[in-house]
Enzyme design. Structure first.
Site, mmCIF file in Angstrom:
data_model
loop_
_atom_site.group_PDB
_atom_site.id
_atom_site.type_symbol
_atom_site.label_atom_id
_atom_site.label_comp_id
_atom_site.label_asym_id
_atom_site.label_seq_id
_atom_site.Cartn_x
_atom_site.Cartn_y
_atom_site.Cartn_z
ATOM 1 N N PHE A 235 1.065 -1.330 -0.174
ATOM 2 C CA PHE A 235 -0.067 -0.007 -0.064
ATOM 3 C C PHE A 235 0.662 1.185 0.033
ATOM 4 O O PHE A 235 1.723 1.465 0.778
ATOM 5 C CB PHE A 235 -1.068 -0.043 1.315
ATOM 6 C CG PHE A 235 -1.519 1.402 1.529
ATOM 7 C CD1 PHE A 235 -3.030 1.378 1.093
ATOM 8 C CD2 PHE A 235 -1.013 2.426 1.893
ATOM 9 C CE1 PHE A 235 -3.718 2.781 1.050
ATOM 10 C CE2 PHE A 235 -1.748 3.683 1.876
ATOM 11 C CZ PHE A 235 -3.023 3.932 1.502
ATOM 12 N N GLU A 236 0.650 1.946 -0.798
ATOM 13 C CA GLU A 236 1.336 3.303 -0.927
ATOM 14 C C GLU A 236 0.483 4.454 -1.600
ATOM 15 O O GLU A 236 0.008 4.051 -2.566
ATOM 16 C CB GLU A 236 2.643 3.426 -1.519
ATOM 17 C CG GLU A 236 4.013 2.721 -1.229
ATOM 18 C CD GLU A 236 5.031 2.733 -2.117
ATOM 19 O OE1 GLU A 236 4.803 2.939 -3.337
ATOM 20 O OE2 GLU A 236 6.027 2.426 -1.427
ATOM 21 N N ILE A 237 0.459 5.619 -0.911
ATOM 22 C CA ILE A 237 -0.059 6.680 -1.747
ATOM 23 C C ILE A 237 0.946 7.861 -1.822
ATOM 24 O O ILE A 237 1.428 8.095 -0.815
ATOM 25 C CB ILE A 237 -1.619 7.499 -1.030
ATOM 26 C CG1 ILE A 237 -2.712 6.081 -1.149
ATOM 27 C CG2 ILE A 237 -1.777 8.745 -1.963
ATOM 28 C CD1 ILE A 237 -3.887 6.647 -0.590
#
Ligand code: GDP
Ligand code: MN
Length: 349
Positions: A235-237
């Site tokens: 998960f990365e934004i």
């Protein structure tokens, strides 16, 4: 109903097309997934989660990348599920192969050794290409050229709470460059020399190391040793412009030359995390506490009962990984000087 709320309408404020029922403007952003054709049905589940909890109201685009051409079924199923535009890209060979300076025999010997020592993915060539690609190249792909922010989505993930605001706009408006939900300790055997290489980089490129950094998150003795804490990069934004900056590019190039993607098994998670901790100001990182997320085997579920009610969360708060022994999130809170949220003690075990 206002015409601004439906269909594709030029966005007065920033010129990005505004689609979806959520009012307000949009960021220049896309979802990004690296996948194989065999991942079709697992990525379908992930897309359904993202759409149901968020994107059906926002209609952001989704870029899919693969080292092999996507087949018709992959494209058909994913296009059917994504509410925004879908784009499919082939990864250029240079971004998914051994650089010429890597000694093939040495790399093969390492894989055999790691196979015997049963190090996870230790014998895999493709996993190494994947980690190197996610560390240094995905943001260079031509399909991402027009975007400023990305949200990485892997197959088989789940979301447990409604997201009723726009995390991309949040990043933009608050000048955030890297956002995460889960953090933990990396297996030392996969990165024995990553920290020494990073220290050499810091000595040679001191101008890239920012003053108000997060060294305290990754080291317990002012940078002498790495404590193996990293943000879980499935998960990365994040900001694509940051990854495309001279500082990040120089860091990746330095690591790539050192060869640890092949002579060890450096993961993109510790690489992104060390970069975010050293090349960005503390304030440019963001903990997305209200994005409840699962990737096998860990869950992030908001600690706050109010948030779980407000966002209609379906996760069991006991499953929240944040305050358990193998998580680094309490260290992150300590570094920021934050109080742990009410109720954290009940989730320790
Ligand atoms: P893990 O989460 O570390 O266990 O690794 P995954 O198997 O989930 O791989 C990480 C990401 O890379 C996922 O999005 C996978 O779909 C993708 N991926 C892994 N290996 C390959 C590969 O050989 N080719 C392609 N195209 N994608 C891959
Ligand atoms: Mn995965």
């Amino acid at each position: 109903q206002s015409p601004l709320l439906h269909g594709t309408t030029p966005n007065a404020k920033n010129n990005f097309p505004l689609t979806g029922t959520a009012p307000g403007r949009r960021a220049n952003a896309t979802f990004i997934t690296l996948a194989r054709n065999s991942d079709t049905w697992e990525i379908a589940k992930s897309i359904r989660h993202i759409e149901d909890r968020f994107n059906r109201k926002f209609n952001y685009d989704w870029v899919f990348l693969n080292d092999q051409p996507f087949d018709e079924q992959f494209k058909k199923i994913t296009t059917r599920l994504v509410s925004g535009k879908t784009k499919y890209g082939l990864i250029p060979k240079e971004h998914w192969s051994f650089p010429e300076w890597i000694d093939q025999d040495k790399a093969a010997a390492v894989r055999e050794d790691m196979r015997q020592r049963k190090i996870i993915y230790g014998d895999s060539v493709s996993y190494r290409h994947m980690c190197r690609f996610e560390s240094g190249f995905f943001f260079e792909h031509e399909l991402l050229a027009g975007y400023e922010y990305y949200w990485r989505v892997e197959p088989s993930i789940k979301l447990f709470c409604d997201i009723d605001y726009d995390p991309f706009l949040y990043m933009q408006e608050n000048k955030k460059k890297y956002g995460f939900t889960l953090s933990l300790y990396e297996y030392k055997d996969t990165i024995p020399t990553l920290w020494d290489t990073t220290k050499k980089f810091m000595a040679e490129y001191p101008h890239h190391i920012v003053e108000d950094n997060s060294m305290k998150f990754i080291s317990d003795n002012d940078g002498k040793d790495y404590n193996n804490c990293h943000f879980w990069s499935n998960f990365e934004i994040g900001s694509l412009n940051w990854l495309r900056s001279p500082a990040y590019r120089d860091y990746f190039k330095y690591l790539d030359k050192a060869g640890g993607f092949f002579y060890e098994r450096w993961g993109d998670a510790p690489v992104h995390s060390l970069a975010a901790s050293l090349l960005l100001k503390k304030d440019e990182l963001h903990f997305f506490d209200n994005i409840a997320y699962w990737h096998v085997p860990f869950t992030h579920c908001p600690t706050s009962e109010e948030d779980r009610e407000k966002y209609k969360c379906s996760c069991n708060p006991k499953d929240n990984f944040d305050w358990k022994g193998y998580s680094c999130t309490s260290r992150y809170f300590e570094m920021r000087g934050w109080e742990k949220p009410k109720g954290w003690e009940y989730q320790m075990n």
